[in-house]
Structure formats: C-alpha cells, structure tokens
Motif scaffolding. Sequence first.
Motif, PDB file in Angstrom:
ATOM      1  N   LYS A 102       0.829  -1.217   0.000  1.00 17.43           N
ATOM      2  CA  LYS A 102       0.000   0.000   0.000  1.00 17.43           C
ATOM      3  C   LYS A 102       0.859   1.262   0.000  1.00 17.43           C
ATOM      4  O   LYS A 102       0.553   2.250  -0.673  1.00 17.43           O
ATOM      5  N   LYS A 103       1.941   1.230   0.768  1.00 14.10           N
ATOM      6  CA  LYS A 103       2.832   2.391   0.796  1.00 14.10           C
ATOM      7  C   LYS A 103       3.457   2.624  -0.575  1.00 14.10           C
ATOM      8  O   LYS A 103       3.600   3.771  -1.040  1.00 14.10           O
ATOM      9  N   LYS A 104       3.836   1.521  -1.242  1.00 17.36           N
ATOM     10  CA  LYS A 104       4.386   1.657  -2.598  1.00 17.36           C
ATOM     11  C   LYS A 104       3.358   2.287  -3.534  1.00 17.36           C
ATOM     12  O   LYS A 104       3.673   3.120  -4.389  1.00 17.36           O
ATOM     13  N   TYR A 105       2.104   1.819  -3.358  1.00 16.89           N
ATOM     14  CA  TYR A 105       1.044   2.334  -4.228  1.00 16.89           C
ATOM     15  C   TYR A 105       0.823   3.826  -3.972  1.00 16.89           C
ATOM     16  O   TYR A 105       0.577   4.622  -4.897  1.00 16.89           O
ATOM     17  N   LYS A 107       3.099   5.892  -2.939  1.00 15.84           N
ATOM     18  CA  LYS A 107       4.231   6.598  -3.579  1.00 15.84           C
ATOM     19  C   LYS A 107       3.982   6.726  -5.078  1.00 15.84           C
ATOM     20  O   LYS A 107       4.332   7.736  -5.699  1.00 15.84           O
ATOM     21  N   TYR A 108       3.382   5.662  -5.621  1.00 21.53           N
ATOM     22  CA  TYR A 108       3.090   5.716  -7.061  1.00 21.53           C
ATOM     23  C   TYR A 108       2.096   6.832  -7.376  1.00 21.53           C
ATOM     24  O   TYR A 108       2.243   7.567  -8.362  1.00 21.53           O
ATOM     25  N   GLN A 109       1.087   6.983  -6.526  1.00 19.81           N
ATOM     26  CA  GLN A 109       0.122   8.047  -6.748  1.00 19.81           C
ATOM     27  C   GLN A 109       0.798   9.425  -6.667  1.00 19.81           C
ATOM     28  O   GLN A 109       0.496  10.344  -7.478  1.00 19.81           O
ATOM     29  N   ALA A 110       1.707   9.538  -5.655  1.00 18.99           N
ATOM     30  CA  ALA A 110       2.424  10.812  -5.561  1.00 18.99           C
ATOM     31  C   ALA A 110       3.312  11.040  -6.770  1.00 18.99           C
ATOM     32  O   ALA A 110       3.415  12.160  -7.295  1.00 18.99           O
ATOM     33  N   TYR A 111       3.950   9.924  -7.192  1.00 19.38           N
ATOM     34  CA  TYR A 111       4.806  10.037  -8.379  1.00 19.38           C
ATOM     35  C   TYR A 111       3.985  10.407  -9.614  1.00 19.38           C
ATOM     36  O   TYR A 111       4.412  11.149 -10.482  1.00 19.38           O
ATOM     37  N   LYS A 112       2.747   9.899  -9.698  1.00 17.27           N
ATOM     38  CA  LYS A 112       1.891  10.149 -10.866  1.00 17.27           C
ATOM     39  C   LYS A 112       1.558  11.629 -11.011  1.00 17.27           C
ATOM     40  O   LYS A 112       1.510  12.174 -12.123  1.00 17.27           O
ATOM     41  N   THR A 113       1.311  12.237  -9.845  1.00 16.12           N
ATOM     42  CA  THR A 113       0.933  13.655  -9.901  1.00 16.12           C
ATOM     43  C   THR A 113       2.121  14.568 -10.168  1.00 16.12           C
ATOM     44  O   THR A 113       1.974  15.654 -10.725  1.00 16.12           O
ATOM     45  N   SER A 114       3.325  14.122  -9.711  1.00 14.84           N
ATOM     46  CA  SER A 114       4.472  15.013  -9.817  1.00 14.84           C
ATOM     47  C   SER A 114       5.390  14.693 -10.982  1.00 14.84           C
ATOM     48  O   SER A 114       6.235  15.497 -11.369  1.00 14.84           O
ATOM     49  N   SER A 115       5.237  13.493 -11.517  1.00 12.18           N
ATOM     50  CA  SER A 115       6.165  13.064 -12.558  1.00 12.18           C
ATOM     51  C   SER A 115       5.633  13.403 -13.938  1.00 12.18           C
ATOM     52  O   SER A 115       4.435  13.585 -14.144  1.00 12.18           O
ATOM     53  N   LYS A 116       6.598  13.503 -14.830  1.00 13.50           N
ATOM     54  CA  LYS A 116       6.230  13.778 -16.209  1.00 13.50           C
ATOM     55  C   LYS A 116       6.332  12.514 -17.059  1.00 13.50           C
ATOM     56  O   LYS A 116       6.476  12.576 -18.277  1.00 13.50           O
ATOM     57  N   THR A 117       6.233  11.335 -16.311  1.00 15.70           N
ATOM     58  CA  THR A 117       6.366  10.078 -17.029  1.00 15.70           C
ATOM     59  C   THR A 117       5.190   9.923 -17.975  1.00 15.70           C
ATOM     60  O   THR A 117       4.078  10.331 -17.672  1.00 15.70           O
ATOM     61  N   SER A 118       5.423   9.277 -19.033  1.00 16.21           N
ATOM     62  CA  SER A 118       4.384   9.113 -20.059  1.00 16.21           C
ATOM     63  C   SER A 118       3.229   8.274 -19.505  1.00 16.21           C
ATOM     64  O   SER A 118       3.384   7.507 -18.558  1.00 16.21           O
ATOM     65  N   GLN A 119       2.063   8.452 -20.106  1.00 16.68           N
ATOM     66  CA  GLN A 119       0.855   7.761 -19.662  1.00 16.68           C
ATOM     67  C   GLN A 119       0.983   6.253 -19.777  1.00 16.68           C
ATOM     68  O   GLN A 119       0.490   5.499 -18.943  1.00 16.68           O
ATOM     69  N   ALA A 120       1.706   5.786 -20.747  1.00 17.41           N
ATOM     70  CA  ALA A 120       1.858   4.327 -20.951  1.00 17.41           C
ATOM     71  C   ALA A 120       2.658   3.689 -19.819  1.00 17.41           C
ATOM     72  O   ALA A 120       2.317   2.607 -19.322  1.00 17.41           O
ATOM     73  N   GLU A 121       3.729   4.392 -19.409  1.00 21.39           N
ATOM     74  CA  GLU A 121       4.528   3.852 -18.306  1.00 21.39           C
ATOM     75  C   GLU A 121       3.725   3.827 -17.010  1.00 21.39           C
ATOM     76  O   GLU A 121       3.817   2.894 -16.221  1.00 21.39           O
TER      77      GLU A 121
END
Length: 695
Positions: A102-105, A107-121
């Motif tokens: 859950k903690k990883k997930y 972090k992923y949500q936080a990364y999603k909002t702050s990262s410029k990673t492509s939608q596919a990744e």
Amino acid sequence: MDDLILIMENLKFLNPHLLADKHVTPLMCETAFAGLVTDVLGVLEALEGLPAMAGRCMDDVFNHMLVAIRTPYLVEVERLETANRGLENELLRERTELLRIKKKYQKYQAYKTSSKTSQAELMAVSKQYQAEFMAVSKQYQTTQSELLKVNNIHQKEVAQLNATIVGHVSDKQKMLRERALGGGVNSVPGSISRAQTWTKVASKNPGMQDLDYPLLPSGAVIYSKTITDLENTNFEKEPEMYDPTFACLRVLLTIADKDNHTGCTVWDTHARRNLEGHSPDLTLSVVKTKRPDANSAIAVWELKVDALDDDGRGQVYDYLKIISKKQRHRSHFFGILSNLKENVLITLIREKTISHHGEKNWRWCCRSFKSMTLPYAIAFVRDIINHQREYLPSIPAFSRELGLMELRLGSTTSSVVAAFRLPDFVRTKSFARTRWVNQKLITSSALETFVVKRCVPAHGSIPERTIKSEIKILHRLHRVGGHPNLPEMVYHANDFQELAIKPWGYPTKPGDTLMDWRQLLQGVFDALKWLHELKIIHRDVRWDNIICYQDRAVLIDLGASVYVPDDESNTIYGGGNICCPPSMIGKFDKAYHPRPADDWYAFILLVNTLNWPERWKDLRTDHVAYQYSEVAIKLIAFWDQMAASKVWSRYVNAAEKADLVVLEEFLDTCVYFGGPGKKERSESSGEEKHRLPIS
C-alpha cells in the motif's frame, strides 16, 4: 499403603519421560498407565476387608490417576494451540506485506501527480501494483479462512478430549470402588452376570437341561409333617426361609460316619463366606471337619423366595466351580436350587479328554434336571450321599486318635493336607501304627496345632501311593539338626501313608502389604542353600509352598524332593509344573540329572511373580508337560526373553551356574516389595489373625 504410594510416585515419574518424546500419542500414554492401573486394582483387592482404609486411599489414587490420564491430552491441546499461534504469525506477516505494498502504491500516486512520465509507463506500473495487491489480498483471505477452520477443529477436539477424560476417570472410579467395597460371585469388573453365565453354560451343553430326574427305590422318599409345613409356608423374604429350612434339613440330611464313609452334616452358611469369600445359604459338608469350606463341601443348597430362574441356576453353578477348584481329585459335583415348592438339581461333571497332540484336558458337563418336590429332593440327596461315592469329597482315613480336623488345608490327586489339634491323651502316650520322630514337639505345650498329610487312595482300590520318599528326606533333615526355614517331622505312619509336620503358618500371597518380601525370600534362599549342601534338590519352589511363621519363611512340601549323591544320578522329572527347569518344559517323560540350578531358576520365577502377579494367574500349569501346549510354548518364550534381557540375564546366568553371591545380591531387588516391620505388623488392624492358615 506402601505399594499405593509407590504407584502414585511412578505415575509422577512416568509423565515427564513419556511427554519428552514428541511422537508419544495420548493412546500410547493411556496404554503405558494401564499396567499401573492393574497394580492399583491388585492392591485394592488385597485391601478387601479394609473398606475404611480403602476409602481414605481412593481419593489420592483417583487424583493421581486423573493427572496421569489428563496430562497426555493437555499436551495435545498445547500442540494445537502452538499451531494456531503459528498461523496467526503468518497472518501478521502477510498483513505487514500488504501495508508495504500500500505504501508503494501511495508513492506511485504521488509520483503520478508530480512526474512527467508518459501515460503508458504509468499504466504499466499501475497494473503491476494492482496485480500484486490483489494476489496478497486473496492470500490474506485464504489464510483467514484456514485459521477459522483450525479454530473450529481445535474447539471440537478440546471438547472431545475433555469428554474422554471425564469418561475414563468415571469408569476407573466406578471400577476401583467396586473392587474396594467387594461384591458377589460376579462382582469382578468385566465379569458377566449369573444369568448370562448360565445361558453360556446351557449353550455349551445342549440337551443337558430340564432332564428327567432318576427314579428312587420305593420307600426312599420320606414324608413328614415338618416337610409338608415347610412346603406350604409362604415366605415373603428370603431370610425368613433360613432357620426353618436349616432345622429341617439338619435332621433329615445329617448322616453319621460309618465304615470309613465321609458322612454328612448341614451348615447354615448364608453369612459365613465359607466358599472363598462367598456364602451359599446352606452347605452340606463331610462329618470329619469342624467348619465348612470349599475343601470339605459335598454340595450347596441355595434358597430363593421367588420363582427359580437362570440367575439362581448361574449362582449354583458358580458355587460348584469354586468347590471343583479346591477338590481336584473329585469329578462329580451337585447343588440344589430351591424355593421349597420347586427344587432343581444341578450337577457338574468333569470329563477327561485327550487332544490329537496327546495333551490331557478336562471338559465340564453341566446338567440341570426338572423340578421335583421337597421330599423327593431330600431323598435324592440322601441317595447320592449314601450310594454315589463319585459325588463325595475324598477324605482319607486319618488316624482316628487325631479326632476331628481343625481345617482342611488343601488336596491333590494323591494326598490331602489338614490341620489337627492334638488331643491331650496323645501328648503323653503315642498311638498305634506310628513312629515318633520328635516326640518332644508333641509333649511341649507350645505346640497346639500341627499339619497332617495323608495319601488319597483310588476309589474302590487298595491304596498304592505312599509318601515314603518325603519321609526319608525329612528324616535326613532331622538327623543333621533341621533348619529354621524348613519343616520338622513329628511322626509318620508305619505304612508310610501319613506324616505330621510343624509349623502351621500363614500363606504367602504376592501383593500382600503385610509381608516383608525381602526377609521372606532371604529365608527361602537360606533353605535352598542348606538343602543343596546336603545334596537335596527341592524341585517344587513356588509361592504355594512357602508359608510365613513368626515372621520367617518356611519352605514346605518336600514330596517332590530328591537326594542326588553324585553327578550320575538320573531320574524322571516329578517336581512342580510351573517351576520346572527350562530344559525340561514339555519333556517330563525324559530322564535327566537334577541340579541345584533347577531350584535357582524357580527362585528367579518367585521374584518375577512379585513384579507381575497378574501375568501368572489362571495359567494351565498342568499342560507344561506337553511340548506343543500353549502354556509350554509361552514358558519357553519367557525364559528366552529373560536370558536376552539386559537386567535379568545376569541372574539367569547366575542360576545356571549356581552363583550364590550374585543370587544373594538379587534379593536386594525385592526392597520395593518390603512390607511393614515387626512393630507395624503388630499394630495392624488384626487382619492377619483372620487370614486362612495353610501349609
């Protein structure tokens, strides 16, 4: 009491040793304690006649037994609880893993909002974490359901184990209480009822029930007002029948002793416990005795106030079996079951059979006749006593100067042993046809009662048996001064048919807490050692031939003893069955050389019997002579196991070599069986003075 305390200590001692092995199951633990429970039964049986003491001891016995029985089940409960804790720990680990994901997930949500990673990744990472999350959730649910199942099983097993413990304890308590308080003929736990006994007997004797009774000669049946009044009286309770029936039968069935006939007298024994602790209402006994017992009983007469049923027939059958065990030379036994209006004759006949191995055996044939009237029943009993000798005990012709016997002590197919109180005129003047060996024993006022052994002649023939060999052995012992642990001969008949010995002591019975077994066995050891120095082999060393007199053991019955002057003396084995040397089992017809080792093997068997008395009960020792009999095979296997034992082999080898040093050390193993000392014995409840004396 010492034996009870030691059994309790053994229960405490065995528990931790059994529980140290994780492979031990509750069933194995219960089996391990079964032997100790049997010892408790044996000890409490020996306490018969001491219900007060038994009552005080039973609570302690039950408490220790409850702990002994419950301990293995509590171990099983603890094992299940340990498994339960393991599953809970696994569940906690999986819950921790879930939180980590859950903690990883998050972090992923936080990364999603702050990262410029492509939608596919982002989609790929999301699917990966979602799959891991679902797998962990599913595993968590599976583990949780398994935990619920284990908890349910655990609760059911605990309830079942508790019920089993309660059931076992209640059964053991009931069984021990019945043994301690005593009961009737079939009061032993596990025995069947009298009615069931009779049903079983009837099934084994088809066509032998409700037979027509034989006709008597005219004039044999006696009709009198006393008999008629007795028949017509309606008794409401059984005790009301005792006195009038006894008074009637005592007059009509008392038969004088004439021409070496046994005669007959009637005894009221409904409260005497004269048959090995049991009490037939009336006992017909031979005239030449001062008290009725199983050795002198002719028949029993059992009274019932109600209709005659299988329970009453089974009761008479039980009494006849008790008498037959004491009168082994007799083949025909009978008893009457009566409510005075109906009278049923029951007979028990011992028939000899021979198996295809040549093994001699006995078959019991039980017959029950149709009901007859009271006058006819009385006449029928008189006819049996007067004319049918096979239905009577074999009473040898003891010297008339001895008078009435005090007590008949025992009998075999060849002899009878009885206790006599010597008349005063015989103390000062010997009687005919005898030779006094030690007359000072007679003239001494210290000797009140002594034991007389008489040969039993075959029915209708001149007696050919003698006890000459035993008399010669006793003469040899007398010439060298005698021994305190061996009997002394007082006199013997000139025809070698009768001899008298002293002392008259009490029987030794393994399990008796009043006995100091270490001291008694020391006496037997000293007696055998002395006999062997005189080149005499006893050949019949067993507990039946050891009595206790003034706190010392006396090894009696030298009838099988032999004098072996050299190493070349061979003879046919003629000693005791159970105490025969291992090399002679099943070979009684072969010539052999008697050795001191033969007696030392029997001495080891004495000690083994102290350890496990139940093992040797009800053993058909008369079959030891047959090589392929079951008891011979078991006895050979027993001595093979003893020779292979790490504990017993040392003493078996010492017996073979007649190593007296090692054999005397062997006596120290009997400290466990030591009874109270002299002071404790004198202060005991007086039970010893009421025990049946025997020689």
